[in-house]
Design a protein around this motif. Structure first.
Motif, PDB file in Angstrom:
ATOM      1  N   ALA A 186      -9.023 -17.433  26.923  1.00  0.00           N
ATOM      2  CA  ALA A 186      -8.759 -17.537  25.417  1.00  0.00           C
ATOM      3  C   ALA A 186      -9.026 -19.013  24.777  1.00  0.00           C
ATOM      4  O   ALA A 186      -9.503 -19.221  23.673  1.00  0.00           O
ATOM      5  CB  ALA A 186      -7.343 -17.226  25.310  1.00  0.00           C
ATOM      6  N   GLN A 187      -9.069 -19.839  25.542  1.00  0.00           N
ATOM      7  CA  GLN A 187      -9.037 -21.301  25.194  1.00  0.00           C
ATOM      8  C   GLN A 187     -10.683 -21.517  24.784  1.00  0.00           C
ATOM      9  O   GLN A 187     -10.974 -22.116  23.930  1.00  0.00           O
ATOM     10  CB  GLN A 187      -8.701 -22.444  26.303  1.00  0.00           C
ATOM     11  CG  GLN A 187      -7.259 -22.511  26.637  1.00  0.00           C
ATOM     12  CD  GLN A 187      -6.157 -22.939  25.475  1.00  0.00           C
ATOM     13  OE1 GLN A 187      -5.627 -22.188  24.958  1.00  0.00           O
ATOM     14  NE2 GLN A 187      -6.619 -24.015  24.798  1.00  0.00           N
ATOM     15  N   VAL A 188     -11.543 -20.943  25.885  1.00  0.00           N
ATOM     16  CA  VAL A 188     -12.964 -21.022  25.393  1.00  0.00           C
ATOM     17  C   VAL A 188     -13.523 -20.381  24.200  1.00  0.00           C
ATOM     18  O   VAL A 188     -13.946 -20.826  23.377  1.00  0.00           O
ATOM     19  CB  VAL A 188     -13.761 -20.472  26.890  1.00  0.00           C
ATOM     20  CG1 VAL A 188     -15.187 -20.340  26.362  1.00  0.00           C
ATOM     21  CG2 VAL A 188     -13.602 -21.281  28.179  1.00  0.00           C
ATOM     22  N   ILE A 189     -12.810 -19.220  24.024  1.00  0.00           N
ATOM     23  CA  ILE A 189     -13.058 -18.571  22.502  1.00  0.00           C
ATOM     24  C   ILE A 189     -12.579 -19.164  21.602  1.00  0.00           C
ATOM     25  O   ILE A 189     -13.151 -19.381  20.531  1.00  0.00           O
ATOM     26  CB  ILE A 189     -12.386 -17.002  22.690  1.00  0.00           C
ATOM     27  CG1 ILE A 189     -13.177 -16.255  23.696  1.00  0.00           C
ATOM     28  CG2 ILE A 189     -12.490 -16.285  21.312  1.00  0.00           C
ATOM     29  CD1 ILE A 189     -12.204 -14.712  24.098  1.00  0.00           C
ATOM     30  N   ALA A 190     -11.475 -19.829  21.547  1.00  0.00           N
ATOM     31  CA  ALA A 190     -10.880 -20.535  20.537  1.00  0.00           C
ATOM     32  C   ALA A 190     -11.739 -21.852  20.319  1.00  0.00           C
ATOM     33  O   ALA A 190     -12.120 -22.049  19.067  1.00  0.00           O
ATOM     34  CB  ALA A 190      -9.579 -21.100  20.873  1.00  0.00           C
ATOM     35  N   LEU A 191     -12.285 -22.418  21.235  1.00  0.00           N
ATOM     36  CA  LEU A 191     -13.269 -23.701  20.991  1.00  0.00           C
ATOM     37  C   LEU A 191     -14.477 -23.031  20.532  1.00  0.00           C
ATOM     38  O   LEU A 191     -14.905 -23.993  19.572  1.00  0.00           O
ATOM     39  CB  LEU A 191     -13.550 -24.119  22.590  1.00  0.00           C
ATOM     40  CG  LEU A 191     -14.227 -25.482  22.401  1.00  0.00           C
ATOM     41  CD1 LEU A 191     -13.533 -26.709  21.740  1.00  0.00           C
ATOM     42  CD2 LEU A 191     -14.880 -25.897  24.031  1.00  0.00           C
ATOM     43  N   ILE A 192     -14.854 -22.087  20.892  1.00  0.00           N
ATOM     44  CA  ILE A 192     -16.249 -21.607  20.392  1.00  0.00           C
ATOM     45  C   ILE A 192     -15.905 -21.273  18.759  1.00  0.00           C
ATOM     46  O   ILE A 192     -17.041 -21.870  17.737  1.00  0.00           O
ATOM     47  CB  ILE A 192     -16.788 -20.237  20.955  1.00  0.00           C
ATOM     48  CG1 ILE A 192     -17.158 -20.806  22.260  1.00  0.00           C
ATOM     49  CG2 ILE A 192     -17.926 -19.520  20.273  1.00  0.00           C
ATOM     50  CD1 ILE A 192     -17.305 -19.233  23.275  1.00  0.00           C
ATOM     51  N   CYS A 193     -14.790 -20.541  18.534  1.00  0.00           N
ATOM     52  CA  CYS A 193     -14.372 -20.377  17.107  1.00  0.00           C
ATOM     53  C   CYS A 193     -14.259 -21.912  16.106  1.00  0.00           C
ATOM     54  O   CYS A 193     -14.857 -22.007  15.085  1.00  0.00           O
ATOM     55  CB  CYS A 193     -13.203 -19.773  17.023  1.00  0.00           C
ATOM     56  SG  CYS A 193     -13.313 -18.170  17.541  1.00  0.00           S
ATOM     57  N   THR A 194     -13.870 -22.968  16.721  1.00  0.00           N
ATOM     58  CA  THR A 194     -13.529 -24.067  16.067  1.00  0.00           C
ATOM     59  C   THR A 194     -14.923 -24.986  15.751  1.00  0.00           C
ATOM     60  O   THR A 194     -14.891 -25.327  14.939  1.00  0.00           O
ATOM     61  CB  THR A 194     -12.701 -25.204  17.050  1.00  0.00           C
ATOM     62  OG1 THR A 194     -13.020 -25.476  18.099  1.00  0.00           O
ATOM     63  CG2 THR A 194     -10.962 -24.566  16.797  1.00  0.00           C
ATOM     64  N   ILE A 195     -15.752 -24.845  17.010  1.00  0.00           N
ATOM     65  CA  ILE A 195     -17.015 -25.484  16.630  1.00  0.00           C
ATOM     66  C   ILE A 195     -17.863 -24.798  15.779  1.00  0.00           C
ATOM     67  O   ILE A 195     -18.595 -25.365  14.765  1.00  0.00           O
ATOM     68  CB  ILE A 195     -17.815 -25.840  17.956  1.00  0.00           C
ATOM     69  CG1 ILE A 195     -18.923 -26.693  17.939  1.00  0.00           C
ATOM     70  CG2 ILE A 195     -18.468 -24.546  18.720  1.00  0.00           C
ATOM     71  CD1 ILE A 195     -18.894 -28.113  17.026  1.00  0.00           C
TER      72      ILE A 195
END
Length: 161
Positions: free
Chosen positions: A133-142
């Motif tokens: 979930a954190q990785v997906i969130a990070l991909i969304c933020t960048i």
């Protein structure tokens, strides 16, 4: 409203707004989302994800920023050069990094074919649910940062942090 004027043929010639000054609540919310997304993720992986997404989105501003951040954090030049061609240079990256890069590719280019089941399954096998979930969130933020930088005409090398 604070504006920036760019005169290069690859950048806008008219003034563009400063997103943070013009939409401070949205800017602060994006900063908070970005900080929350990074929690518990290896800093090297954070930078690899941000670099890869910035490559795919052709965001020179973010690419410059995150390659510099990665260097400051001790990332090797070899690995930085290989992010753009990570599939052909897998031996530079761990299995988890490869899975995160594949997921970054899929989420960043989501309009093409969505997130393929095999890409998601590989990431899910290597990251626990919270990490994934954190990785997906990070991909969304960048991806959001890339779009803000590109739409407002941010110029590589002008990071004001």
């Amino acid at each position: 409203m604070t504006t920036t004027t760019h005169t290069s043929s690859t950048h806008p010639t008219s003034a563009r707004l400063e997103f943070g000054a013009s939409a401070p609540k949205a800017f602060r919310a994006l900063i908070a989302f970005d900080a929350a997304a990074r929690e518990g993720i290896d800093p090297a992986l954070v930078e690899l994800i941000q670099i890869r997404s910035s490559h795919l989105n052709h965001c020179a501003y973010c690419l410059h920023m995150h390659t510099n951040d990665a260097r400051k954090a001790g990332e090797s030049e070899d690995r930085l050069h290989m992010v753009a061609v990570w599939r052909e240079a897998r031996h530079f990256f761990t299995e988890r990094e490869q899975a995160a890069l594949a997921l970054t590719d899929a989420v960043t280019l989501i309009a093409g074919s969505g997130v393929p089941d095999d890409v998601y399954a590989r990431a899910a096998a290597l990251f626990d649910e919270r990490e994934l979930a954190q990785v997906i969130a990070l991909i969304c933020t960048i991806n959001t940062w890339n779009r803000v930088a590109l739409s407002t005409g941010k110029v590589a090398g002008t990071d004001e942090r």
